[in-house]
Structure formats: C-alpha cells, structure tokens
Enzyme design. Structure first.
Site, PDB file in Angstrom:
ATOM      1  N   CYS A 297      -9.158  -0.171  -2.865  1.00  0.00           N
ATOM      2  CA  CYS A 297      -8.940  -0.070  -1.447  1.00  0.00           C
ATOM      3  C   CYS A 297      -9.132   1.249  -1.329  1.00  0.00           C
ATOM      4  O   CYS A 297     -10.123   1.558  -0.190  1.00  0.00           O
ATOM      5  CB  CYS A 297      -7.298  -0.468  -1.614  1.00  0.00           C
ATOM      6  SG  CYS A 297      -6.775  -1.859  -1.802  1.00  0.00           S
TER       7      CYS A 297
HETATM    8  N1  SAJ Z   1      -4.411   8.908  -6.764  1.00  0.00           N
HETATM    9  C1  SAJ Z   1      -4.368  10.353  -6.782  1.00  0.00           C
HETATM   10  N2  SAJ Z   1      -3.521  11.077  -6.218  1.00  0.00           N
HETATM   11  C2  SAJ Z   1      -2.705  10.563  -5.440  1.00  0.00           C
HETATM   12  C3  SAJ Z   1      -2.368   9.068  -5.347  1.00  0.00           C
HETATM   13  C4  SAJ Z   1      -3.626   8.577  -5.913  1.00  0.00           C
HETATM   14  O1  SAJ Z   1      -5.205  10.874  -7.410  1.00  0.00           O
HETATM   15  O2  SAJ Z   1      -1.622  11.251  -5.228  1.00  0.00           O
HETATM   16  C5  SAJ Z   1      -5.672   8.114  -7.360  1.00  0.00           C
HETATM   17  C6  SAJ Z   1      -4.934   7.040  -8.282  1.00  0.00           C
HETATM   18  O3  SAJ Z   1      -5.069   7.798  -9.381  1.00  0.00           O
HETATM   19  C7  SAJ Z   1      -5.896   6.019  -8.093  1.00  0.00           C
HETATM   20  C8  SAJ Z   1      -6.146   6.008  -6.651  1.00  0.00           C
HETATM   21  O4  SAJ Z   1      -5.942   7.300  -6.049  1.00  0.00           O
HETATM   22  O5  SAJ Z   1      -6.888   6.159  -8.603  1.00  0.00           O
HETATM   23  C9  SAJ Z   1      -5.816   4.895  -5.608  1.00  0.00           C
HETATM   24  O6  SAJ Z   1      -4.280   5.184  -6.060  1.00  0.00           O
HETATM   25  P1  SAJ Z   1      -3.341   4.549  -5.014  1.00  0.00           P
HETATM   26  O7  SAJ Z   1      -2.031   4.665  -5.457  1.00  0.00           O
HETATM   27  O8  SAJ Z   1      -3.564   4.579  -3.498  1.00  0.00           O
HETATM   28  O9  SAJ Z   1      -3.214   2.884  -5.403  1.00  0.00           O
HETATM   29  P2  SAJ Z   1      -4.050   1.507  -5.150  1.00  0.00           P
HETATM   30  O10 SAJ Z   1      -5.591   1.856  -4.781  1.00  0.00           O
HETATM   31  O11 SAJ Z   1      -3.620   0.349  -5.639  1.00  0.00           O
HETATM   32  O12 SAJ Z   1      -3.436   1.438  -3.405  1.00  0.00           O
HETATM   33  C10 SAJ Z   1      -2.790   0.568  -3.002  1.00  0.00           C
HETATM   34  C11 SAJ Z   1      -3.055   0.289  -1.699  1.00  0.00           C
HETATM   35  N3  SAJ Z   1      -2.385  -0.796  -1.040  1.00  0.00           N
HETATM   36  C12 SAJ Z   1      -3.159  -1.568  -0.057  1.00  0.00           C
HETATM   37  O13 SAJ Z   1      -4.137  -1.197   0.221  1.00  0.00           O
HETATM   38  C13 SAJ Z   1      -2.314  -2.662   0.405  1.00  0.00           C
HETATM   39  C14 SAJ Z   1      -2.612   1.714  -0.869  1.00  0.00           C
HETATM   40  O14 SAJ Z   1      -2.529   1.249   0.774  1.00  0.00           O
HETATM   41  C15 SAJ Z   1      -1.157   1.892  -1.227  1.00  0.00           C
HETATM   42  O15 SAJ Z   1      -0.637   3.147  -0.502  1.00  0.00           O
HETATM   43  C16 SAJ Z   1      -1.008   2.158  -2.806  1.00  0.00           C
HETATM   44  O16 SAJ Z   1      -1.510   0.914  -3.196  1.00  0.00           O
HETATM   45  C17 SAJ Z   1       0.451   2.610  -3.249  1.00  0.00           C
HETATM   46  O17 SAJ Z   1       1.002   3.152  -2.310  1.00  0.00           O
HETATM   47  O18 SAJ Z   1       0.720   2.223  -4.481  1.00  0.00           O
END
Ligand code: SAJ
Length: 437
Positions: A274
């Site tokens: 995403c």
């Molecule tokens: N990440 C960082 N720093 C952060 C947060 C994330 O480096 O502060 C990295 C993670 O390690 C990963 C990537 O970003 O590699 C994405 O992480 P994510 O926490 O956003 O997880 P996702 O990709 O599973 O995002 C999903 C998304 N959900 C939908 O699209 C419906 C996102 O919108 C959500 O906010 C996220 O989950 C969530 O909050 O867990």
C-alpha cells in the site's frame, strides 16, 4: 424504479452478492457480507484458491477455517472462477490488486480484466463497487466505459457504480472490515444511495461522499500522508547521524507533545503493498495533467534510498573495527516488510541483501516468519541455528524488529549490531556494540 427495487432487494437480504478477487481484502469482505445474511459468491481466477475456499480452508491469516465453514456449510458462501454466475448477481465488489509496473507506472490490468469480465453479464438492477486503491478518475474514466462498451444500459438509472476504498490492515485485530469506517462515493447521487444501502447492511459505519473521485482521492491522501511522514523521519535520521544526535531520542521527545504531532519512526526503507505504491498512482495521474507531485516524488526518492543508506552505515560500522565489508559475514535479522508478519512485498530487506552481496559481504538471514526467500536473484533459507549464526557473524543487522525475538540474547551473542529499528532500546548494552540508524 430500478433504484428503489434494488434497494428493497438489498434491504430484504434477497440480493445476491459477488466479490471479485479473494485476497486479504476480498475474502474478509465476502465473509462480512455473509455474516450480514447475504448469499455470497466469491470469484477468483485462481482455481486453487477457489477449491480451498469451497473446502473451508483459509489461506488468509485474518480468516479462520471455522469462519469459512460456517457459511460454506450453510450454503451462504461459495467460490468459483466462472464469471457467468454474475447473471444472477445483484451486487458486485471488485477487490483486485493495483500494483506498479517495473516502469513505476500503475498496472491497471487487474481492474481492466475484472471490468471486462463483468461487462457481458451487466444487467438492469445491478450495483458495482470498486475497492482497489487507484488514481482519482479510475471508476468513471476507466471502469465505466469497459462496463458499458457493449450495452446501452445507463449508469445511475439501469445500474449503479461507486468507489469505496479498502482499509484492511492485515493482522490487525482491533479494526476489522466490519468496524472500520468505510468511505463511499458514486458516479451519480443515485449510485451513492444504492451502494450505501448495500454496504450499510454489512458494515458498522458507511461515510458517503459526493463522488467516486472524492473517495478515490481520500484513500490516496491516507496513504500518501503516511508515506511522506515516514520519508521525513527517514531524512531526519540521516540529518541526526551527521549531527551526532540520537534520532530515536529526538522522536520520542517530540512525541511527548500531546497535540499537533504524530509519531513515525525511521527504518531501512518502505515495504508493503500500500504505502510505497498508492501515492505513486496519484503522482502518475498528476503527470498526465502536467503537474508534478513534488512531495510524493521527493518522499519516494528518500524512502527508496534508505536501503543504500543502511548498507553504507553497515560498512562504516565494520570499518570502525577494521573489517572491510567485502568478505565480512553479515546476518540480517527480520526480512518481512514489517514486524510480526510474513509478507515480503516490496520489503527493503531484499534491496539490502542485494546491495551487501554486490559489495562482497557474505550475507545470511534469519526470520521466524519467512523460511525461504525466492525473489529474482535472491534464493536463501532462514538460518536454522540462530544462536550459532549470531556468534558467527561479523555484524548482525536488525532490519525488521519482530516481537518474538529475544533481544537480550541477541545482545549477548552478537559481536557487533547495526540496529535499523531501535529494537535494542531496552537492552542494557555497551554502546560500542550497538550502532543505531
Ligand atoms: N514504516 C516505517 N516507519 C513508520 C511506519 C511504517 O518505516 O513509522 C514502514 C514499515 O516498516 C513498512 C512500511 O513503512 O515497511 C509500511 O508500513 P505500515 O505500518 O504503513 O503498514 P502497511 O503497509 O501494512 O499499511 C497498512 C495500510 N492500511 C491500508 O492501506 C488499509 C495503512 O494505511 C495503515 O495505516 C497501516 O497498515 C497501519 O496503520 O498499520
């Protein structure tokens, strides 16, 4: 009036539902519609998935076999690869992937295929909702023409079309398909009304907006917001390194502000299906309108540079102990794209492994959720004996901080650690042993 008839059928739960695309979005959505009392047909081109669902075997971690069996045994849920079932379907959700091509442009092939496969079966008194994350205008400019290419059925009169972005966060328990507020916008007001009448039968909160474009753009704002803020702290990490200031301490201090601040943490790069991808659908669309989405392009540049930055920091860490990267043994801990899951999509660990190998490092990995990596030119298995691998490594790089790791043990067994996630924050350690991002 077609609209009123269809709404009545929906409210009586007599409407037959189909969900196209039975992945981490579509299967939970199908179950949620079945839980609401609808008859649901899941449609997926993957025969193996179809057979597993009809045997009540779930391949999606958020859905249990029991949840499937309840509806399969009741005859309320079934799966097929045959689109002809749409002749008897009144309401269809499209939940297909929207990846990027190698060129970085949107890959619309899945949405195109689904739209073209629905078209021959499009009939009066039918509602279709697209859920796949995509650029603003997709529903009206891309899907609608494909649906009506061979019919004179009128959208908003004979059939109804809307967009409602998926908000599934795999593995999350507090927010599910049922209780996560659902934004929804139609091609016409009547489209919005019919789609809302359907979705509110099965979901706790439906938030209607004026058009499909507003709903498409809201989703991109959600994920672009996240991607840009992550890139900002990734750049902050690089600045703090040059200032010899602990970026993790800086962020924790800023996070004490009870308003007007939202904590993000730096990392080895941006993985997942995403966050690194959805914003590029928006910047691509804007390019077609001769507008450069500068924030998105800069953020994407910073995030994609993080694996190379991490490798340079690993090289510096080894250099401090007079060890060239070339020939050094580097153990990567955690290769999934985020903690506590097995998903490898767009994982930055893959780039880091590739770059380390390019510089001559002898790279191994351990990840309790990922037994094998079989990706392009990387074919590796997770180390079997973690203790021995830790002791044998010249440097241990913590890339994904799974909760199930024993970081105290890792600190004891490792001679040198590069910590890209501040995973060692609670472990008493000699500062010479742990170097942080
Ligand atoms: N990440 C960082 N720093 C952060 C947060 C994330 O480096 O502060 C990295 C993670 O390690 C990963 C990537 O970003 O590699 C994405 O992480 P994510 O926490 O956003 O997880 P996702 O990709 O599973 O995002 C999903 C998304 N959900 C939908 O699209 C419906 C996102 O919108 C959500 O906010 C996220 O989950 C969530 O909050 O867990």
């Amino acid at each position: 009036m077609v609209k009123d008839e269809l709404i009545q059928e929906i409210q009586r739960k007599h409407a037959n539902i189909a969900v196209i695309g039975l992945g981490y979005v579509g299967l939970p959505l199908a179950i949620t519609f079945a839980n609401a009392g609808f008859n649901v047909t899941g449609i997926d081109p993957n025969e193996e998935k179809v057979e597993m669902i009809n045997r009540s075997e779930s391949y999606i971690s958020d859905i249990t076999n029991a949840q499937l069996r309840k509806h399969i045994d009741a005859g309320r849920l079934r799966a097929t690869s045959d689109y002809a079932v749409l002749n008897d379907i009144d309401a269809v959700s499209i939940c297909v992937p929207t990846p990027l091509r190698k060129t970085g442009d949107p890959d619309m092939s899945f949405i195109a295929m689904a739209s073209e496969d629905i078209a021959p079966y499009l009939h009066r008194s039918m509602v279709i909702v697209l859920e796949s994350s995509t650029y603003p205008g997709t529903t009206r400019e891309f899907v609608l023409p494909k649906l009506t290419a061979h019919t004179d059925l009128q959208v908003g009169e004979d059939f109804f079309l809307a967009f409602s972005p998926e908000r599934v966060d795999p593995g999350r328990k507090d927010y599910t398909t049922y209780n996560t507020p659902k934004v929804l916008g139609g091609i016409t007001p009547d489209c919005t009304e019919v789609a809302r009448a359907w979705y509110e039968q099965a979901l706790e909160t439906v938030v209607t907006v004026s058009t499909a474009e507003v709903a498409e753009m809201a989703k991109l704002l959600e994920n672009t917001f996240r991607m840009i803020n992550i890139s900002m702290v990734n750049e902050l990490a690089q600045m703090c390194d040059r200032l010899n200031v602990d970026v993790w301490e800086v962020i924790d201090a800023a996070a004490t502000k009870p308003f007007g601040f939202m904590k993000f943490t730096p990392g080895p790069g941006l993985g997942g299906h995403c966050i690194p991808i959805d914003p590029l659908y928006l910047s691509w669309k804007m390019k077609t309108l001769n507008y450069t989405a500068r924030f998105i392009e800069l953020a994407s540049e910073i995030n994609t540079s993080m694996p190379r930055y991490v490798v340079s920091r690993i090289q510096d860490a080894l250099n401090r102990y007079k060890k060239p990267l070339n020939g050094s043994k580097v153990l990567i801990l955690g290769v999934a794209y985020k903690p506590n899951i097995n998903d490898m999509r767009e994982s930055p660990a893959l780039d880091i492994i590739h770059l380390l190998q390019e510089k001559g490092a002898i790279v191994t990995y351990h990840d309790p959720y990922v037994p094998e990596i079989d990706h392009e030119n990387i074919h590796m298995s997770s180390e079997k004996d973690l203790h021995a691998s830790l002791e044998d490594a010249d440097l241990v790089a913590i890339i994904t901080d799974h909760q199930k790791y024993d970081y105290n043990m890792i600190g004891e067994k490792s001679s040198l650690i590069f910590d890209a996630r501040n995973a060692m924050k609670d472990v008493p350690k000699s500062s010479l042993k742990v170097i942080k991002l």
